[in-house]
Design an enzyme around this catalytic site. Structure first.
Site, PDB file in Angstrom:
ATOM      1  N   ASP A  15       0.863  -1.186   0.000  1.00  7.58           N
ATOM      2  CA  ASP A  15       0.000   0.000   0.000  1.00  7.58           C
ATOM      3  C   ASP A  15       0.900   1.237   0.000  1.00  7.58           C
ATOM      4  O   ASP A  15       1.755   1.392   0.874  1.00  7.58           O
ATOM      5  CB  ASP A  15      -0.897  -0.013   1.240  1.00  7.58           C
ATOM      6  CG  ASP A  15      -1.961   1.073   1.191  1.00  7.58           C
ATOM      7  OD1 ASP A  15      -3.139   0.745   1.377  1.00  7.58           O
ATOM      8  OD2 ASP A  15      -1.622   2.250   0.966  1.00  7.58           O
ATOM      9  N   ASP A 111      -3.493   2.274  -5.534  1.00  5.29           N
ATOM     10  CA  ASP A 111      -2.262   2.283  -4.720  1.00  5.29           C
ATOM     11  C   ASP A 111      -2.070   1.043  -3.868  1.00  5.29           C
ATOM     12  O   ASP A 111      -1.197   1.025  -3.016  1.00  5.29           O
ATOM     13  CB  ASP A 111      -2.215   3.555  -3.851  1.00  5.29           C
ATOM     14  CG  ASP A 111      -2.803   3.367  -2.468  1.00  5.29           C
ATOM     15  OD1 ASP A 111      -3.846   2.693  -2.370  1.00  5.29           O
ATOM     16  OD2 ASP A 111      -2.221   3.871  -1.511  1.00  5.29           O
ATOM     17  N   GLU A 112      -2.835   0.026  -4.122  1.00  4.55           N
ATOM     18  CA  GLU A 112      -2.861  -1.087  -3.182  1.00  4.55           C
ATOM     19  C   GLU A 112      -3.065  -2.414  -3.919  1.00  4.55           C
ATOM     20  O   GLU A 112      -3.900  -2.488  -4.814  1.00  4.55           O
ATOM     21  CB  GLU A 112      -4.054  -0.823  -2.269  1.00  4.55           C
ATOM     22  CG  GLU A 112      -4.194  -1.608  -1.065  1.00  4.55           C
ATOM     23  CD  GLU A 112      -5.532  -1.262  -0.402  1.00  4.55           C
ATOM     24  OE1 GLU A 112      -5.987  -2.064   0.388  1.00  4.55           O
ATOM     25  OE2 GLU A 112      -6.132  -0.209  -0.704  1.00  4.55           O
TER      26      GLU A 112
HETATM   27  N1  DCP Z   1      -8.605   8.110  -1.636  1.00  7.48           N
HETATM   28  C1  DCP Z   1      -9.683   8.925  -1.878  1.00  7.48           C
HETATM   29  N2  DCP Z   1     -10.716   8.976  -0.989  1.00  7.48           N
HETATM   30  C2  DCP Z   1     -10.685   8.234   0.143  1.00  7.48           C
HETATM   31  C3  DCP Z   1      -9.601   7.402   0.403  1.00  7.48           C
HETATM   32  C4  DCP Z   1      -8.566   7.361  -0.514  1.00  7.48           C
HETATM   33  O1  DCP Z   1      -9.713   9.593  -2.907  1.00  7.48           O
HETATM   34  N3  DCP Z   1     -11.693   8.307   1.008  1.00  7.48           N
HETATM   35  C5  DCP Z   1      -7.485   8.095  -2.603  1.00  7.48           C
HETATM   36  C6  DCP Z   1      -6.403   9.058  -2.203  1.00  7.48           C
HETATM   37  C7  DCP Z   1      -5.317   8.206  -1.637  1.00  7.48           C
HETATM   38  C8  DCP Z   1      -5.500   6.910  -2.364  1.00  7.48           C
HETATM   39  O2  DCP Z   1      -6.891   6.807  -2.663  1.00  7.48           O
HETATM   40  O3  DCP Z   1      -4.022   8.763  -1.827  1.00  7.48           O
HETATM   41  C9  DCP Z   1      -5.033   5.703  -1.573  1.00  7.48           C
HETATM   42  O4  DCP Z   1      -5.804   5.535  -0.410  1.00  7.48           O
HETATM   43  P1  DCP Z   1      -5.198   5.059   0.952  1.00  7.48           P
HETATM   44  O5  DCP Z   1      -6.319   4.749   1.847  1.00  7.48           O
HETATM   45  O6  DCP Z   1      -4.179   3.993   0.718  1.00  7.48           O
HETATM   46  O7  DCP Z   1      -4.500   6.361   1.555  1.00  7.48           O
HETATM   47  P2  DCP Z   1      -3.097   6.983   1.251  1.00  7.48           P
HETATM   48  O8  DCP Z   1      -2.299   6.162   0.304  1.00  7.48           O
HETATM   49  O9  DCP Z   1      -3.307   8.405   0.827  1.00  7.48           O
HETATM   50  O10 DCP Z   1      -2.418   7.006   2.674  1.00  7.48           O
HETATM   51  P3  DCP Z   1      -1.810   5.803   3.537  1.00  7.48           P
HETATM   52  O11 DCP Z   1      -0.362   6.125   3.718  1.00  7.48           O
HETATM   53  O12 DCP Z   1      -2.549   5.821   4.814  1.00  7.48           O
HETATM   54  O13 DCP Z   1      -2.025   4.550   2.750  1.00  7.48           O
HETATM   55 MG    MG Z   2      -2.089   4.103   0.614  1.00  9.45          MG
END
Ligand code: DCP
Ligand code: MG
Length: 367
Positions: A15, A111-112
């Protein structure tokens, strides 16, 4: 092969850290080390935060928070407009890195992803080593960081990837799974949202260990089908395979009318309504489809579909409406008594959206 002889699997969950925000900080040096939010608007004029940099998270800024609230928490927060095309390209590059080690890849979002490296292409053997190599390649080639969880099943790997975020790797081997699951707070279980968590607390269930005291029948009684999943998972059993190629195939909406439609005008009005639902879904999943399909069901239940494809993907409301309406017009629908209309988009290319999941699996997170 007899199930008992199946070798222990090696599953990695990767992730990316603060995915959209990290890309913006990479591409805009002036944002580095700063509290930024991707999405939303600086004036707090509606809109929600898609994600926040770790600097912004210190102030409590989170995904899906209103920009107004985010600004209240962090007055110097910088709002950045999202660039989905770039995020998709990065996602594709990450995917290419995964493919160096295995083709058994199940993306959950941009991203995952889960990777099954029980047998890896390069004969490395150690899942921990592979996860480190992937993290290093992402860093060297994309200047971004990822966190990884390594275990013997999907559930534990996914929770593990979150444990040392950002930029961390967590391995939970077979000998640690039992105690890991017993300590796990119920909120961390799949399918446990606020409502279920409340219900569990009322039943005195706070951790995996509490849940383990209930029989399978009791769990099913309280939580339905998911109860069966809880029963297994709390014992560290998760046989779900890493299933490659689970991209969203189509996104659509349809409506059955309380009375048959007979005039083109009312049909076109209904198509506008359906199109706007489809449009919302596409936006939410950041999808652009190259094929638009119209479905018509007549009063006698006969059904036809008509499609039109484009060279580029679209997610524009006007295009969806006008295409659906012209596909409809070509069927000479006047006086034909239409009971149902539906519109769907497909042909997204190989970029996955966040997927709709079956019960007990990863919950869909709305953008
Ligand atoms: N995303 C979004 N709306 C959400 C959750 C996520 O648009 N409610 C998008 C933005 C994030 C991406 O999806 O960058 C990936 O989600 P993640 O939950 O993996 O969050 P991040 O990668 O941003 O942070 P982390 O380091 O906690 O994984
Ligand atoms: Mg993420």
């Amino acid at each position: 092969m007899d199930k008992k002889q199946t070798p222990i699997r090696k599953i990695i969950h990767i992730d990316m850290d603060a995915f959209y925000a990290s890309i913006e900080q990479r591409d805009h040096p002036e944002y580095r080390g700063k509290a930024i939010a991707v999405g939303g608007s600086p004036e707090g004029r509606g809109g929600v935060v898609a994600t926040a940099s770790y600097e912004a998270r210190k102030f409590g800024v989170r995904s899906a928070m209103s920009s107004k609230k985010a600004k209240q928490l962090c007055a110097h927060l910088i709002f950045v407009r999202p660039r989905f095309e770039v995020y998709k390209q990065v996602s594709q590059k990450i995917r290419e890195i995964f493919h160096r080690y295995t083709d058994v890849i199940e993306p959950l979002s941009l991203d995952e992803a889960y990777l099954d490296v029980t047998t890896d292409k390069q004969g490395i053997g150690s899942a921990i080593d592979i996860a480190e190599l992937i993290r290093q390649a992402i860093k060297d080639e994309l200047q971004l960081t990822a966190s990884a969880g390594v275990s013997v099943n999907k559930f534990v790997a996914k929770i593990a990837s979150d444990m040392k975020k950002p930029n961390g790797l967590t391995f939970i081997g077979p000998s640690r799974i039992t105690s890991f699951m017993e300590k796990l707070p119920v909120e961390k279980f799949f399918g446990v949202g606020k409502v279920t968590a409340e219900k569990m607390k009322k039943l005195g269930l706070h951790t995996g260990a509490d849940m383990k005291k209930l029989t399978e029948a009791q769990l099913i009684k309280h939580f339905g089908k998911t109860g069966r999943f809880f029963y297994k998972i709390v014992r560290g059993i998760d046989d779900r395979e890493v299933r490659p190629d689970r991209e969203t195939k189509s996104v659509g909406a349809e409506d059955t009318f309380p009375f048959d439609l007979t005039t083109l005008e009312e049909m076109n009005t209904e198509l506008e309504k359906i199109a706007s639902v489809v449009y919302d879904r596409l936006k939410r999943h950041h999808l652009q489809g190259r094929t638009i399909t119209l479905k018509i069901k007549y009063h006698d239940f006969k059904q036809v579909t008509r499609s039109q494809s484009f060279s580029d993907g679209t997610d524009e409301l006007e295009v969806i409406v006008s295409t659906a309406q012209s596909l409809l017009a070509a069927t000479e629908p006047e006086d034909k008594k239409i009971r149902l209309l539906g519109i769907s988009l497909s042909n997204f290319g190989n970029i996955p959206a966040r997927h709709f999941r079956e019960e007990g699996e990863d919950q869909l997170r709305l953008f």
